[in-house]
Design an enzyme around this catalytic site. Structure first.
Site, PDB file in Angstrom:
ATOM      1  CD  GLU A   1      26.605  -9.252 -51.218  1.00  0.00           C
ATOM      2  OE1 GLU A   1      27.766  -8.241 -50.203  1.00  0.00           O
ATOM      3  OE2 GLU A   1      24.971  -8.367 -50.574  1.00  0.00           O
TER       4      GLU A   1
ATOM      5  CB  VAL B   1      21.622 -13.026 -44.980  1.00  0.00           C
ATOM      6  CG1 VAL B   1      20.721 -14.416 -44.726  1.00  0.00           C
ATOM      7  CG2 VAL B   1      20.625 -12.412 -46.205  1.00  0.00           C
ATOM      8  N   PRO B   2      23.647 -10.927 -42.053  1.00  0.00           N
ATOM      9  CG  PRO B   2      24.049 -10.711 -40.331  1.00  0.00           C
ATOM     10  CD  PRO B   2      22.641 -10.786 -41.238  1.00  0.00           C
ATOM     11  CG  HIS B   3      26.411 -11.389 -46.476  1.00  0.00           C
ATOM     12  ND1 HIS B   3      25.191 -10.933 -46.520  1.00  0.00           N
ATOM     13  CD2 HIS B   3      27.391 -10.463 -47.405  1.00  0.00           C
ATOM     14  CE1 HIS B   3      25.341 -10.275 -48.128  1.00  0.00           C
ATOM     15  NE2 HIS B   3      26.275  -9.995 -48.166  1.00  0.00           N
ATOM     16  N   GLY B   4      29.582 -10.631 -44.763  1.00  0.00           N
ATOM     17  CA  GLY B   4      30.970  -9.606 -44.816  1.00  0.00           C
ATOM     18  C   GLY B   4      32.390 -10.245 -45.246  1.00  0.00           C
TER      19      GLY B   4
END
Lengths: 553, 156
Positions: A522, B69-72
């Site tokens: 990330e 695992v889409p995330h934001g």
């Protein structure tokens, strides 16, 4: 105020109180001023001109400026800065209080720095070396006391104290010498560290037993009442086991609660408070205060805030330690030591020999050759703060005389003086292992290495990764190594990040690798977005022009 | 980390049959579900969608073996929230192994608040690494059965 001064009272916040308080506080202020300056300068001189550990300079400064030397000379209009006090201690109780506080903080940090994992991994040789060193040093110290005529029996309090003084290795000096030479990770280095953990723990247990027994017996060497001694020994051991068990059980829950306070400064202060609290309890239970402080440190060493605590306490430590060594130097009564100088040298050398033999032989039996055994033995020589604290406890509770105190200090001085050249010499040459010992089974570690276009970018990425881990409630701690290395911890999880020029290396236990991988991924994506935005920045020429506009008007 | 998914992933946030067949469709369906359960305010729907799609643009969150695992990060949510969607027919998700994805876990975390958010994402992904768990998840009949599978994987 002028009137107050002419009246002989001291002005300032204490001017309204009884004049004695003002006088005493002024005395303490002046003494601390002398101690701080003299100890620091002494440490500096020892390091830069004699290439000796700063401890020696601090001790020497204490001796030079203490009540038995320059400090005892009267200053015009005031009197001596360090007037010789009656009773067992030559310095004031207030000043000794600072040294006690220093020893509590010191042992608290020493407990915090304990790494039971290293000690379990190398537990066989570490335990053998640690126990061998403790037993041999205690026996030789105790026997030396009788041989030198200081004590009349092996169980008399002075003999037990000289035995205890000889036990506790202060591995800090060895660790510094070895890490400067990159030998800390060698089998000998790791064994010394593991042995030092056993040494610390067992040394403290021995101290607990000896203090409890001697306090119960009083300073007279009366015939031993074994039943009574066994009872007191059991009580001391019981306190140690109970508090260590409770500490280890509650530490995580406690830190979990403390973390709600958010501020690490607040948490660190509360932890020092706890160390002082348990120190007080252990004194009330008839043990020494440092034992309680050590237990609190040891309990917290397994929590994820251990490194952060060490970091926060470092300034306090740096401030208090020179005071501690300097005050210990001040307790040395030259006049008393003069008559026992030979005994002091004998005891010092015996104490050094005891560790070389006592630690070397078990090392030899656990896979090291003669070279390795000598390395481990010499690595365990240094005795410093714990030996002095033990001697100080003996002196202040009137169990040992000023002469015996001087003898005890000689061990610290001789071992600190002789250990560095011996250690450096011992660690020259080839392997210290008898046979190539098979690689020990360790937890599977996965490693990922990322190559970046420049060292600057690698450094930037590492700082972003560290921040990302902090955001995920991890504790990030920079290790004091040549190659920038960070330890990242939360509960059982521990990762390391190393930045080697333009390469970033991530080491992670296989069990938790997915966490580190996701967090770093990330961050790399964030970084690429960040760099994208840099590209869109107003042209550097325009910015430069804007910055310089108006400079040359 | 101890079974935090039990707290975050409520049974009402498990969709057994997704209808969408492509990435934007699946993400929109998952976000709309959170709007329908009241986890996201209706006026924040587009903001949330934009955050997830923007992360997706940087690198697809389609992993391997049909897991995505889409995330934001978005301040449209005030705490970590998650929704699990299962697609019987699969959806194209630009996954690492090029295969269509069937198990989707959408995770949203507040941008301005620190917390173990990525750790949660990693942990959920880890629970889905075993082929047996994935197969049984695809065959599961209820939300509770799926959560029990997570428990089994976590206890292993």
């Amino acid at each position: 105020m002028i009137a107050a001064v002419t009246n002989g009272a001291v002005a300032g916040p204490f001017a309204t109180g009884p004049p004695e308080v003002g006088r005493v506080m002024t005395e303490v202020a002046l003494q601390l001023a002398v101690i701080l300056i003299a100890a620091r300068l002494g440490g500096f001189i020892a390091q830069s001109y004699f290439r000796a550990p700063s401890v020696l300079g601090e001790l020497a400064a204490g001796m030079l400026f203490g009540p038995y030397a320059l400090g005892g000379l009267p200053l015009p209009g005031w009197g001596p800065v360090f007037p010789l006090k009656g009773g067992p201690l030559p310095v004031s109780t207030e000043l000794y209080g600072f040294a006690m506080l220093a020893s509590i903080v010191l042992l608290f940090i020493s407990g915090l720095e304990t790494d039971p994992k290293t000690f379990l991994r190398y537990s066989v040789s570490g335990l053998a070396v640690g126990v061998g060193g403790i037993v041999t040093a205690f026996a030789i110290g105790d026997v030396a006391a009788v041989l030198l005529g200081i004590a009349d029996s092996f169980l008399s309090p002075p003999a037990l104290f000289l035995g205890t003084v000889a036990t506790a290795t202060s591995v800090g000096l060895t660790a510094r010498l070895l890490s400067e030479r990159r030998k800390m990770g060698s089998p000998e280095g790791v064994t010394i560290l593991a042995a030092a953990v056993f040494d610390d723990v067992l040394g403290i247990v021995v101290l607990a037993l000896v203090v409890a027994v001697t306090r119960a017996k009083g300073s007279q060497s009366t015939p031993a009442d074994w039943k009574h001694i066994a009872l007191i020994g059991a009580k001391a051991l019981g306190f140690w086991i109970l508090f260590t068990a409770v500490g280890l059980l509650l530490a995580r829950r406690l830190t979990h609660l403390l973390k709600r306070l958010r501020s690490m400064t607040t948490i660190a202060s509360i932890c020092v408070g706890l160390a002082l609290l348990v120190a007080g309890l252990s004194e009330m239970a008839g043990l020494a205060m440092i034992i309680g402080a050590y237990i609190v440190g040891l309990s917290l060493s397994q929590t994820d805030i251990a490194y952060e605590l060490q970091e926060r306490l470092r300034p306090l430590y740096d401030f208090l330690i020179p005071i501690f060594f300097c005050v210990m130097g001040m307790l040395v009564n030259f006049f008393a030591v003069k008559s026992v100088l030979l005994a002091a040298v004998f005891y010092g050398l015996a104490g050094i020999g005891a560790k070389i033999v006592g630690c070397g032989i078990p090392a030899w039996f656990t896979g090291f050759n003669l070279r390795g055994a000598v390395r481990i033995g010499t690595g365990m020589i240094p005795r410093a703060e714990v030996a002095l604290i033990v001697a100080g406890i003996g002196l202040s509770s009137n169990i040992i005389s000023p002469e015996v105190f001087g003898i005890a200090v000689s061990l610290t001085m001789l071992s600190t003086l002789l250990a560095p050249p011996l250690i450096v010499r011992a660690f020259q040459g080839g392997s210290g292992l008898r046979v190539a010992v098979e690689k020990r089974k360790e937890e599977e570690i996965r490693s990922v290495s990322l190559d970046l276009p420049s060292a600057e970018l690698a450094e930037f990425l590492v700082s972003r990764i560290n921040r990302a881990f902090r955001n995920e409630e991890y504790f990030v701690h920079r290790l004091h190594t040549d190659t920038p290395t960070w330890q990242i911890r939360k509960e059982d999880i521990s990762f390391t990040i190393i930045q080697d020029d333009r390469r970033v290396i991530l080491n992670m236990p296989a069990r938790y690798q997915h966490i580190a991988r996701f967090i770093v991924l990330e961050e790399i994506l964030n970084l690429s977005e960040f760099l994208e935005s840099v590209r869109k920045m107003q042209s550097p020429e325009d910015m430069g022009a804007q910055l310089l506009k108006g400079v040359f008007e | 980390m101890n079974k935090r998914y039990r707290k975050v992933l409520q049974p009402r946030n498990i969709i057994l049959d997704l209808h969408a067949t492509d990435k934007p469709g699946v993400i929109a369906e998952l976000v709309d579900h959170l709007v329908s359960t009241g986890d996201i305010a209706p006026q924040k729907r587009d903001e949330v969608l934009a955050a997830v799609l923007s992360r997706e643009k940087r690198m697809s969150t389609g992993l391997q073996h049909g897991v995505a695992v889409p995330h934001g990060k978005t301040d449209a949510v005030s705490d970590l929230i998650a929704v699990l969607g299962r697609s019987r027919h699969g959806a194209e998700f630009a996954s690492l192994d090029g295969r269509p994805a069937q198990i989707f876990v959408l995770i949203l975390s507040p941008e301005s608040m620190a917390g173990p958010h990525v750790e949660f994402l990693a942990e959920i992904s880890r629970l889905l690494t075993r082929a047996e768990i994935r197969e049984r998840l695809l065959a599961a009949e209820s939300a509770e059965e799926i959560l029990n599978l997570f428990d089994q994987s976590a206890d292993r």
